[in-house]
Design an enzyme around this catalytic site. Structure first.
Site, PDB file in Angstrom:
ATOM      1  NE  ARG A  41      19.053  25.258  61.360  1.00  0.00           N
ATOM      2  CZ  ARG A  41      18.956  24.715  62.575  1.00  0.00           C
ATOM      3  NH1 ARG A  41      17.916  23.946  62.881  1.00  0.00           N
ATOM      4  NH2 ARG A  41      19.889  24.925  63.478  1.00  0.00           N
ATOM      5  CE  LYS A  66      22.627  24.336  59.045  1.00  0.00           C
ATOM      6  NZ  LYS A  66      23.181  25.677  59.141  1.00  0.00           N
ATOM      7  CG  HIS A 136      18.851  31.509  58.974  1.00  0.00           C
ATOM      8  ND1 HIS A 136      18.500  30.182  59.098  1.00  0.00           N
ATOM      9  CD2 HIS A 136      19.693  31.761  60.006  1.00  0.00           C
ATOM     10  CE1 HIS A 136      19.110  29.654  60.143  1.00  0.00           C
ATOM     11  NE2 HIS A 136      19.841  30.595  60.717  1.00  0.00           N
ATOM     12  NE  ARG A 139      17.646  28.529  63.580  1.00  0.00           N
ATOM     13  CZ  ARG A 139      17.223  27.604  64.442  1.00  0.00           C
ATOM     14  NH1 ARG A 139      15.931  27.332  64.538  1.00  0.00           N
ATOM     15  NH2 ARG A 139      18.077  26.951  65.207  1.00  0.00           N
ATOM     16  CG  HIS A 162      20.516  26.881  68.898  1.00  0.00           C
ATOM     17  ND1 HIS A 162      20.446  28.181  69.335  1.00  0.00           N
ATOM     18  CD2 HIS A 162      20.293  26.929  67.567  1.00  0.00           C
ATOM     19  CE1 HIS A 162      20.194  28.976  68.307  1.00  0.00           C
ATOM     20  NE2 HIS A 162      20.092  28.238  67.228  1.00  0.00           N
ATOM     21  CE1 TYR A 171      19.153  34.871  67.383  1.00  0.00           C
ATOM     22  CE2 TYR A 171      19.357  32.796  68.547  1.00  0.00           C
ATOM     23  CZ  TYR A 171      19.271  33.498  67.363  1.00  0.00           C
ATOM     24  OH  TYR A 171      19.308  32.836  66.171  1.00  0.00           O
TER      25      TYR A 171
END
Length: 198
Positions: A41, A66, A136, A139, A162, A171
């Site tokens: 990010r 995050k 982004h 990413r 994540h 993805y």
């Protein structure tokens, strides 16, 4: 078909080529390369400090935001070269010794989100990417490229930090290559079963 929201590996390469000869080429090239290869990010990228790198061992510590899982990634040879080239140039910039932040402005302060956004947007325009480029997208390009190379969803999840796999599934779910040969494999199984029945 919906509008593509990520860049291809070829587009990222074109962006890096587009920036490498400019006045801030070493910095901008390194910024795009690390953002893409490590699926960072923009805040994670701009928060990178030299203490996060071990060029001798070839490692980079990525502090995910995050509530993501922070990870240590290997630094590939071309990434180390890009960091070293930028570090040599950076040493000549005014005020560079005031901060340990890797990516700085010409004034010696940490690069802002707006400056990084502009660098990436302009690189996309210069490279002729098919969609308006923003940070982004690098990413997402990382996630899609890893899926194209056959990485499984859990590995991509860990690599991108994540916490929830729902964010990673996009993805692999859109990667048609994962179905290649599926029927051939099933036919081989069926043929083997038929032979065993005889």
């Amino acid at each position: 078909m919906s509008k593509r929201r990520y860049l291809t590996g070829k587009e990222v390469q074109a962006m890096m080529q587009a920036v490498c000869y400019g006045a801030t080429g070493a910095r901008d090239y390194c910024l795009i390369l690390l953002a893409y290869r490590h699926g960072m990010r923009i805040s994670e990228l701009l928060d990178l400090h030299y203490q996060d790198l071990d060029l001798n061992e070839g490692r980079i510590n990525i502090r995910r935001l995050k509530n993501g899982f922070s990870t240590v990634h290997p630094l590939r040879f071309d990434e180390r070269e890009a960091v070293e080239r930028w570090t040599q140039e950076r040493a000549n910039w005014k005020g560079a010794d005031r901060t340990d932040a890797i990516f700085i402005s010409r004034r010696g302060s940490r690069l802002s989100r707006q400056q990084a956004y502009r660098i990436i947007r302009d690189a996309g325009i210069e490279a002729g990417t098919v969609t308006q480029t923003h940070p982004h997208m690098l990413r997402h390009a990382c996630g899609y490229e890893l899926a194209e190379r056959g990485a499984d969803t859990r590995l991509i999840q860990d690599y991108l930090g994540h916490r929830n796999i729902r964010h990673t599934v996009r993805y692999t779910a859109s990667n048609a290559a994962r179905f290649a040969g599926l029927w051939e494999r099933n036919n081989l199984i069926n043929e083997k079963l038929k032979r065993e029945e005889v």
